[in-house]
Scaffold this motif. Structure first.
Motif, PDB file in Angstrom:
ATOM      1  N   ASN A 115       0.811  -1.222   0.000  1.00 60.32           N
ATOM      2  CA  ASN A 115       0.000   0.000   0.000  1.00 60.32           C
ATOM      3  C   ASN A 115       0.842   1.270   0.000  1.00 60.32           C
ATOM      4  O   ASN A 115       0.379   2.340   0.405  1.00 60.32           O
ATOM      5  CB  ASN A 115      -0.938   0.010   1.212  1.00 60.32           C
ATOM      6  N   GLU A 118      -0.564   4.359  -1.884  1.00 55.33           N
ATOM      7  CA  GLU A 118      -1.677   5.002  -1.186  1.00 55.33           C
ATOM      8  C   GLU A 118      -1.151   5.913  -0.085  1.00 55.33           C
ATOM      9  O   GLU A 118      -1.630   7.045   0.096  1.00 55.33           O
ATOM     10  CB  GLU A 118      -2.609   3.937  -0.596  1.00 55.33           C
ATOM     11  N   ILE A 119      -0.166   5.425   0.671  1.00 50.63           N
ATOM     12  CA  ILE A 119       0.408   6.228   1.752  1.00 50.63           C
ATOM     13  C   ILE A 119       1.107   7.457   1.181  1.00 50.63           C
ATOM     14  O   ILE A 119       0.952   8.579   1.687  1.00 50.63           O
ATOM     15  CB  ILE A 119       1.390   5.388   2.587  1.00 50.63           C
ATOM     16  N   ASP A 122      -1.430  10.047   0.045  1.00 49.04           N
ATOM     17  CA  ASP A 122      -2.056  10.716   1.186  1.00 49.04           C
ATOM     18  C   ASP A 122      -1.122  11.771   1.787  1.00 49.04           C
ATOM     19  O   ASP A 122      -1.553  12.881   2.121  1.00 49.04           O
ATOM     20  CB  ASP A 122      -2.442   9.682   2.243  1.00 49.04           C
ATOM     21  N   LEU A 142       6.494   9.364   7.715  1.00 50.73           N
ATOM     22  CA  LEU A 142       5.505   8.880   8.684  1.00 50.73           C
ATOM     23  C   LEU A 142       6.053   8.935  10.102  1.00 50.73           C
ATOM     24  O   LEU A 142       5.370   9.375  11.039  1.00 50.73           O
ATOM     25  CB  LEU A 142       5.096   7.447   8.339  1.00 50.73           C
ATOM     26  N   MET A 163       0.015   0.878   9.703  1.00 48.11           N
ATOM     27  CA  MET A 163      -0.221   1.436   8.365  1.00 48.11           C
ATOM     28  C   MET A 163       0.535   0.667   7.281  1.00 48.11           C
ATOM     29  O   MET A 163       0.177   0.749   6.098  1.00 48.11           O
ATOM     30  CB  MET A 163       0.216   2.906   8.308  1.00 48.11           C
TER      31      MET A 163
END
Length: 454
Positions: A115, A118-119, A122, A142, A163
């Protein structure tokens, strides 16, 4: 044969003995050069929290020399070697080094996240700007964002672990700590070592063997280990799930001398050859192994059937990533620069070739052609793993699904394509049975499509 290339290898340490940190990291990375050959990097920090680093495209011995290592002075450091089939290796070399509100931080990653885009998207919507395509940079952002909400860096890391979907091992360095992190299913390896009062983290135990570092234990799934001036301690970043260690570590990725999850890699490969011999024996005069990772499986196959194993293929030790690849008429004539055959070992003999895996099948065809040209009477291919029909999303640079030879074809069709007299593979059950000392289960998604993470 042609391989699914593992993305990278990790090595980190916290020196409490006055060792030369950068030199030890250099040798640790060098001992794991098989895990990545596109780029290498080392970042160290001194007692004042100043970070210095060197990273570039190339082998460890090409990126670093004595002058560069002498400039990397510090008591702690992390290193990384990269295997990257895609974008610019120099641009994506690690460790990723950033400055944020709590100071400096360096991050190095081995593995893949399903993913990650997607991270990234975002974070971009929230104002983040990225300089590389590496997941390590995304993770560094992050962590830096989470750090403001937690009293320690390890707690911040624990907060972002849910996540991250995929298989990974990671090293994070701050001015006073080096931290190792392993995904909650233990897909990618990470081990802890010690020499006197100094502590080490590595992708493989073979690096510890080279440096006379004592292996302490494997980092457990979901665990966060901190090494610093006080020693080592750990917290559970995420609840551990049933172990799904990558079985391809035993088949190809890891050094034969390494121990992964309690199982020695060489012994696992030897056992795979033994099981392959029982499942798919061949009437042959000699067993031939394919350099380098096919050796142990071929030995097991030969010993089980009582067939002599001979050295027939010679690998050009100067063949490497920087070689100009043949094109046009040279390619059409199949100029084989990597392997040559000792004709006296195979002429007028029935040969069984044992190798570790088959991805696209093109190299298998080359091997058969080389052996027939050298005078082999017959050529039988035996592969010490199951057929690969699914892509890996956990850190292996491999072809997309449609380019995998067994995505749409069966064994008989592939055997005909290679020109071999017969072709057989080890069963999935045989692969598992070959690793009796391994702690827990395996990720075999590239063989059966059963992905540990969704």
């Amino acid at each position: 044969m042609e391989k699914m290339m593992d993305r990278c290898g990790l090595f980190g340490m916290f020196d409490n003995n006055g060792f030369h940190t950068s030199h030890l990291i250099y040798y640790g990375l060098f001992s794991m050069q098989h895990r990545g050959m596109e780029a290498a990097g080392i970042c160290v920090n001194d007692n004042q929290g100043n970070f210095s680093y060197v990273k570039d495209e190339g082998l460890v011995t090409e990126v670093f020399d004595e002058m560069k290592l002498e400039k990397l002075q510090g008591h702690a450091g992390i290193g990384h070697i990269l295997r990257y089939d895609g974008s610019d290796a120099r641009e994506n070399a690690q460790p990723i080094v950033i400055r944020y509100t709590s100071g400096h931080m360096a991050v190095a990653l081995n593995g893949g996240l399903t993913n990650i885009e997607e991270i990234r998207h975002d974070l971009e919507l929230k104002g983040s700007v990225f300089q590389t395509m590496e997941a390590a940079e995304v993770i560094s952002v992050l962590i830096s964002r989470a750090r403001n909400n937690y009293p320690t860096i390890e707690e911040a890391i624990a907060s972002i672990m849910p996540m991250l979907k995929g298989g990974y091992a990671m090293l994070v360095m701050t001015p006073r700590k080096v931290i190792g992190v392993r995904d909650p299913q233990g897909i990618r390896p990470l081990v802890l070592g010690r020499e006197d009062h100094s502590w080490f983290l590595s992708s493989e135990t073979c690096a510890f063997d080279e440096l006379n570092v004592d292996y302490v234990r494997d980092i457990q799934p979901g665990e966060i280990v901190v090494i610093n001036a006080e020693g080592s301690h750990s917290i559970q970043g995420m609840q551990a799930q049933p172990i799904r260690a990558c079985i391809y570590e035993y088949i190809y990725y890891s050094h034969p001398a390494s121990v992964f999850g309690g199982q020695e890699v060489y012994k696992a490969r030897y056992n795979m050859g033994c099981h392959l011999a029982k499942e798919a024996p061949a009437d042959a005069d000699a067993v031939v192994w394919v350099p380098d990772s096919g050796l142990a499986a071929a030995a097991g196959y030969a010993d089980t059937l009582g067939i002599p194993m001979v050295d027939a293929f010679v690998k050009n030790k100067y063949y490497g990533n920087n070689l100009v690849k043949p094109e046009g008429i040279l390619f059409d004539r199949k100029i084989h620069m990597k392997l040559s055959v000792i004709k006296s070992q195979v002429k007028d003999k029935n040969i069984v070739v044992v190798d570790d895996s088959m991805v696209r099948g093109t190299t298998a065809q080359t091997l058969v052609e080389l052996l027939r040209h050298a005078g082999a009477k017959s050529v039988h291919l035996r592969i010490a793993s199951a057929t690969i029909s699914h892509p890996c999303y956990y850190g292996a640079s491999m072809p997309e699904e449609k380019k995998l030879i067994f995505h749409e074809q069966g064994v008989d069709a592939v055997c005909k394509m290679t020109g071999a007299d017969s072709l057989a593979f080890l069963s999935s059950e045989g692969m598992v049975a070959a690793c009796p000392d391994a702690a827990g289960g395996f990720c075999m998604a590239c063989f059966n499509g059963d992905y540990p993470t969704k």
